[in-house]
Design a protein around this motif. Structure first.
Motif, mmCIF file in Angstrom:
data_model
loop_
_atom_site.group_PDB
_atom_site.id
_atom_site.type_symbol
_atom_site.label_atom_id
_atom_site.label_comp_id
_atom_site.label_asym_id
_atom_site.label_seq_id
_atom_site.Cartn_x
_atom_site.Cartn_y
_atom_site.Cartn_z
ATOM 1 N N UNK A 138 0.857 -1.215 -0.040
ATOM 2 C CA UNK A 138 0.047 0.014 0.015
ATOM 3 C C UNK A 138 0.900 1.015 0.088
ATOM 4 N N UNK A 139 0.697 2.197 -0.863
ATOM 5 C CA UNK A 139 1.527 3.297 -1.131
ATOM 6 C C UNK A 139 0.499 4.589 -0.601
ATOM 7 N N UNK A 140 1.033 5.206 0.402
ATOM 8 C CA UNK A 140 0.600 6.413 0.989
ATOM 9 C C UNK A 140 0.988 7.618 0.306
ATOM 10 N N UNK A 141 0.156 8.353 -0.380
ATOM 11 C CA UNK A 141 0.573 9.635 -1.137
ATOM 12 C C UNK A 141 0.720 9.413 -2.519
ATOM 13 N N UNK A 142 0.134 10.278 -3.356
ATOM 14 C CA UNK A 142 -0.039 10.052 -4.658
ATOM 15 C C UNK A 142 0.910 11.281 -5.602
ATOM 16 N N UNK A 143 1.744 11.853 -4.644
ATOM 17 C CA UNK A 143 2.664 12.649 -5.653
ATOM 18 C C UNK A 143 3.874 12.042 -6.449
ATOM 19 N N UNK A 144 4.790 12.638 -6.558
ATOM 20 C CA UNK A 144 5.819 12.280 -8.023
ATOM 21 C C UNK A 144 6.404 10.784 -7.279
ATOM 22 N N UNK A 145 6.920 10.644 -5.752
ATOM 23 C CA UNK A 145 7.300 9.662 -5.185
ATOM 24 C C UNK A 145 6.417 8.570 -5.356
ATOM 25 N N UNK A 179 -4.687 8.812 5.284
ATOM 26 C CA UNK A 179 -4.117 8.058 6.144
ATOM 27 C C UNK A 179 -4.165 8.238 7.588
ATOM 28 N N UNK A 180 -4.646 7.206 8.376
ATOM 29 C CA UNK A 180 -4.782 7.227 9.955
ATOM 30 C C UNK A 180 -3.921 6.740 10.666
ATOM 31 N N UNK A 181 -3.561 5.315 10.456
ATOM 32 C CA UNK A 181 -2.698 4.571 11.340
ATOM 33 C C UNK A 181 -2.234 3.215 10.549
ATOM 34 N N UNK A 190 0.901 -11.701 12.746
ATOM 35 C CA UNK A 190 1.732 -11.371 11.613
ATOM 36 C C UNK A 190 1.110 -10.483 10.609
ATOM 37 N N UNK A 191 0.031 -10.034 10.908
ATOM 38 C CA UNK A 191 -0.684 -9.536 9.539
ATOM 39 C C UNK A 191 -0.431 -7.751 9.941
ATOM 40 N N UNK A 192 -0.430 -7.154 8.834
ATOM 41 C CA UNK A 192 -0.318 -5.658 8.799
ATOM 42 C C UNK A 192 -1.543 -4.926 7.954
ATOM 43 N N UNK A 193 -2.367 -4.133 8.794
ATOM 44 C CA UNK A 193 -3.420 -3.606 8.074
ATOM 45 C C UNK A 193 -3.208 -1.981 8.109
ATOM 46 N N UNK A 194 -3.418 -1.359 6.998
ATOM 47 C CA UNK A 194 -3.252 0.000 6.840
ATOM 48 C C UNK A 194 -4.903 0.525 6.794
ATOM 49 N N UNK A 195 -4.998 1.336 7.794
ATOM 50 C CA UNK A 195 -6.389 2.357 8.032
ATOM 51 C C UNK A 195 -6.372 3.753 7.275
ATOM 52 N N UNK A 196 -7.258 3.851 6.439
ATOM 53 C CA UNK A 196 -7.515 5.359 6.230
ATOM 54 C C UNK A 196 -8.838 5.708 6.149
ATOM 55 N N UNK A 197 -9.269 6.919 6.037
ATOM 56 C CA UNK A 197 -10.683 7.559 6.068
ATOM 57 C C UNK A 197 -10.797 7.741 4.501
ATOM 58 N N UNK A 207 -15.796 6.909 6.015
ATOM 59 C CA UNK A 207 -15.581 5.646 6.841
ATOM 60 C C UNK A 207 -14.277 5.361 6.990
ATOM 61 N N UNK A 208 -13.744 4.431 8.023
ATOM 62 C CA UNK A 208 -12.392 4.061 8.102
ATOM 63 C C UNK A 208 -12.472 2.692 7.203
ATOM 64 N N UNK A 209 -11.392 2.680 6.363
ATOM 65 C CA UNK A 209 -11.354 1.566 5.665
ATOM 66 C C UNK A 209 -10.002 0.756 5.972
ATOM 67 N N UNK A 210 -10.053 -0.458 5.865
ATOM 68 C CA UNK A 210 -8.845 -1.382 6.476
ATOM 69 C C UNK A 210 -8.278 -2.068 5.633
ATOM 70 N N UNK A 211 -7.039 -1.926 4.943
ATOM 71 C CA UNK A 211 -6.535 -2.673 3.781
ATOM 72 C C UNK A 211 -5.553 -3.583 4.480
ATOM 73 N N UNK A 212 -5.456 -4.923 4.188
ATOM 74 C CA UNK A 212 -4.619 -5.784 4.519
ATOM 75 C C UNK A 212 -3.207 -5.846 3.697
#
Length: 393
Positions: free
Chosen positions: A6-13, A113-115, A121-128, A134-139
């Motif tokens: 999961x990539x957070x931020x859609x600028x050039x990088x 991005x929230x947290x 052993x699982x990682x979840x990215x949470x964003x609004x 709503x909060x959405x959770x991506x594994x």
């Protein structure tokens, strides 16, 4: 769906990282807030266009001259030989990069991005989500933080991510399609004047039918808007229509660490990769996004989180010396008008001009003409010690 990254931020990088990973067959999510335009002069070198397949269609102008202006109003015009400086408008350039990543196969989300949460052993990215709120959770297996200076991902996950020094940049996009006053649509003006910026510089950068006029400073309480108004007046652009105003922090140096040793790596402004002295960031952001993608790909293939360290290692291997040289120049010349006057005078030297733009075009310190390097070193010492007076033609 379980994402590889999961990539957070859609600028050039972030957009570059997402595109590269998607093209290599990875399952990629790209989260961006959208609607925010970073204040940016918009300069990109031909090297960027070649490396990242950017066509002339994305350019709003091609610059063939750079003008360096001293506190006394004296200036040096530097012709850009055997090349040009391309100009983009981030209002259009960033959406183009995000759309290209989506066409490559990245799944796009719009939100904040929230947290990051972890369960066993699982990682979840949470964003609004921007629309539903709503909060959405991506594994996901890994996260790339490309959410700019003062990155929320870096502050939450990477040691030292809350301590990056920065300057505040502010600019105004104005209507300036043709030559007027001191403004020329094929020339970038860089203003070294303590009245405009006490510790950085101001700029007047053409964008085709518009122009970016702005400055940056790390001095608390300095009036950025008044300085920009003064800069517009100096350029003869005070009557031009203002189309938009933007401000944001710009980091001053790369972070000492870019990953958390587990599942997160940061790139671009989030990692502090803006060139000292010049403030150039687009090329280094896209390069950082690419090597961030390479580091994550290596970690996915090997199962070793330690491979995330490759991002910083590769970046510093290629650009450490350039960043050190630019930092030394900023430290030497940017903190008094007397030094700024001498710096602009030094830019009059033909060897300085040629080596500067060769390095800019190629994104490395050129090793050609060693005698020129020696001459520049001697002249630099002479200017810094006051053995010579500022000279102009």
């Amino acid at each position: 769906m379980i994402f590889d990254v999961v990539v957070v931020g859609g600028g050039p990088a972030g957009a570059t990282a997402a595109e590269d990973l998607a093209r290599s067959g990875k399952k990629v999510a790209l989260i961006d807030r959208e609607g925010r335009i970073k204040p940016c002069g918009g300069a990109i070198p031909p090297r960027l266009m070649k490396d990242f397949d950017i066509s002339d269609q994305q350019l709003v102008a091609k610059i063939d001259t750079a003008r360096m202006i001293s506190p006394s109003g004296r200036f040096v015009d530097i012709p850009i030989e055997d090349g040009f400086v391309g100009m983009v408008d981030r209002k259009d350039f960033d959406p183009f990069l995000r759309a290209r990543a989506e066409r490559a196969g990245a799944t796009r989300f719009t939100g904040t991005f929230l947290r990051i949460e972890r369960e066993e052993e699982k990682t979840f990215l949470v964003f609004r989500d921007k629309e539903s709120r709503e909060e959405i959770r991506l594994q996901t297996k890994y996260v790339i933080g490309a959410d700019g200076a003062r990155s929320d991902v870096a502050r939450a996950e990477v040691p030292g991510g809350d301590k990056i020094p920065y300057v505040i940049a502010y600019h105004e996009i104005i209507d300036a399609p043709m030559a007027v006053g001191n403004y020329q649509p094929n020339r970038c003006d860089v203003i070294y004047d303590g009245r405009i910026s006490p510790d950085f510089y101001g700029w007047v950068f053409p964008h085709g039918h518009t122009c970016s006029v702005g400055m940056g400073t790390g001095v608390d309480g300095f009036d950025l808007k008044q300085a920009t108004a003064d800069l517009r007046r100096m350029a003869g652009l005070e009557q031009a229509e203002t189309l938009r105003k933007e401000g944001a922090p710009i980091p001053l140096r790369p972070m000492d660490r870019w990953d958390n040793g587990r599942d997160v790596v940061v790139v671009g402004d989030a990692a502090g990769t803006v060139a000292p002295s010049s403030g150039e960031g687009i090329y280094y952001a896209m390069y950082g996004g690419r090597i961030g993608a390479m580091a994550v790909s290596a970690a996915l293939a090997s199962g070793r989180a330690s491979d995330l360290k490759l991002a910083r290692q590769m970046f510093m291997k290629d650009h450490k010396m350039t960043f050190r040289a630019l930092q030394s120049m900023q430290d030497a010349y940017y903190h008094s008008d007397e030094r700024r006057e001498r710096f602009v005078s030094l830019c009059h030297d033909v060897d300085v001009q040629k080596l500067t733009f060769e390095s800019y075009m190629n994104k490395k310190l050129t090793k050609k003409r060693p005698l020129a390097h020696i001459k520049i070193g001697i002249k630099n010492v002479a200017h810094l010690t006051g053995l010579v007076s500022p000279q102009y033609t």
